[in-house]
Design a protein around this motif. Structure first.
Motif, PDB file in Angstrom:
ATOM      1  N   UNK A  45       0.815  -1.206   0.000  1.00  0.00           N
ATOM      2  CA  UNK A  45       0.000   0.000   0.000  1.00  0.00           C
ATOM      3  C   UNK A  45       0.856   1.267   0.000  1.00  0.00           C
ATOM      4  N   UNK A  46       1.901   1.283   0.799  1.00  0.00           N
ATOM      5  CA  UNK A  46       2.782   2.438   0.895  1.00  0.00           C
ATOM      6  C   UNK A  46       4.236   2.057   0.647  1.00  0.00           C
ATOM      7  N   UNK A  47       4.460   1.018  -0.150  1.00  0.00           N
ATOM      8  CA  UNK A  47       5.819   0.541  -0.408  1.00  0.00           C
ATOM      9  C   UNK A  47       6.052   0.421  -1.909  1.00  0.00           C
ATOM     10  N   UNK A  48       7.263   0.811  -2.327  1.00  0.00           N
ATOM     11  CA  UNK A  48       7.631   0.791  -3.740  1.00  0.00           C
ATOM     12  C   UNK A  48       9.042   0.236  -3.864  1.00  0.00           C
ATOM     13  N   UNK A  49       9.390  -0.208  -5.081  1.00  0.00           N
ATOM     14  CA  UNK A  49      10.737  -0.711  -5.346  1.00  0.00           C
ATOM     15  C   UNK A  49      11.167  -0.251  -6.734  1.00  0.00           C
ATOM     16  N   UNK A  50      12.366   0.294  -6.789  1.00  0.00           N
ATOM     17  CA  UNK A  50      12.997   0.632  -8.062  1.00  0.00           C
ATOM     18  C   UNK A  50      14.063  -0.426  -8.297  1.00  0.00           C
ATOM     19  N   UNK A 111      16.042   1.042   1.964  1.00  0.00           N
ATOM     20  CA  UNK A 111      17.273   0.278   1.830  1.00  0.00           C
ATOM     21  C   UNK A 111      17.551  -0.047   0.375  1.00  0.00           C
ATOM     22  N   UNK A 112      18.737  -0.587   0.113  1.00  0.00           N
ATOM     23  CA  UNK A 112      19.120  -0.961  -1.246  1.00  0.00           C
ATOM     24  C   UNK A 112      19.944  -2.241  -1.193  1.00  0.00           C
ATOM     25  N   UNK A 118      21.319  -6.687 -10.498  1.00  0.00           N
ATOM     26  CA  UNK A 118      20.148  -5.833 -10.332  1.00  0.00           C
ATOM     27  C   UNK A 118      20.254  -5.074  -9.013  1.00  0.00           C
ATOM     28  N   UNK A 119      20.101  -3.757  -9.090  1.00  0.00           N
ATOM     29  CA  UNK A 119      20.103  -2.913  -7.905  1.00  0.00           C
ATOM     30  C   UNK A 119      18.650  -2.672  -7.509  1.00  0.00           C
ATOM     31  N   UNK A 120      18.275  -3.113  -6.312  1.00  0.00           N
ATOM     32  CA  UNK A 120      16.917  -2.947  -5.807  1.00  0.00           C
ATOM     33  C   UNK A 120      16.932  -1.850  -4.745  1.00  0.00           C
TER      34      UNK A 120
END
Length: 154
Positions: A45-50, A111-112, A118-120
């Protein structure tokens, strides 16, 4: 071709300068680079990932910085001397890059991780308590002292 003039909106609003600047930039030609490729996904709901494809980069050659609602990812490879002459064909790009992402209000980098090229980058939207919706009861005319505020989780 852009035919929208935002000038009347600038004159009649206060505090929306950033929004109108983003709309102006969205209408223009996108001159940004396409390297490295990336995905943006919603993981909650309030979380994303690049997720960025940074094949050939080590974690020491990457830097991530978040400042003033802008997330900047930079990569710079240091190639050992004489290594460029070994390749007959070089299809894996290893050039330096800088990619910027505009973050919404209250979005923070959680965090990353770097795995399999792949860089998350995990992001979370943290809504301050003062901005969360709250329930306000209406006082009865006969009982003027009945005031109650109740916070509800978003």
């Amino acid at each position: 071709m852009r035919n929208v003039d935002f000038a009347p909106l600038y004159r009649s609003t206060v505090g929306f300068d950033r929004l109108f600047k983003m709309l102006d930039n969205a209408g223009g030609v996108d001159n940004s680079q396409s390297y490295p490729p990336y995905n943006i996904e919603r993981t909650g709901d309030n979380a994303y990932r690049i997720t960025m494809a940074v094949a050939g980069f080590d974690d020491s050659e990457l830097s991530i910085e978040s400042r003033e609602n802008v997330l900047t990812v930079q990569g710079e490879r240091s190639e050992p001397e004489g290594e460029a002459n070994r390749f007959l064909h070089r299809g894996i790009a290893g050039r330096a890059f800088e990619r910027r992402f505009q973050l919404a209000e209250h979005v923070e980098v959680k965090g990353a991780t770097l795995k399999n090229g792949l860089l998350h980058i995990d992001l979370v939207r943290v809504i301050p308590e003062a901005m969360k919706p709250r329930r306000i009861e209406i006082a009865n005319a006969g009982n003027a002292n009945a005031k109650s505020l109740e916070a509800t989780a978003a």
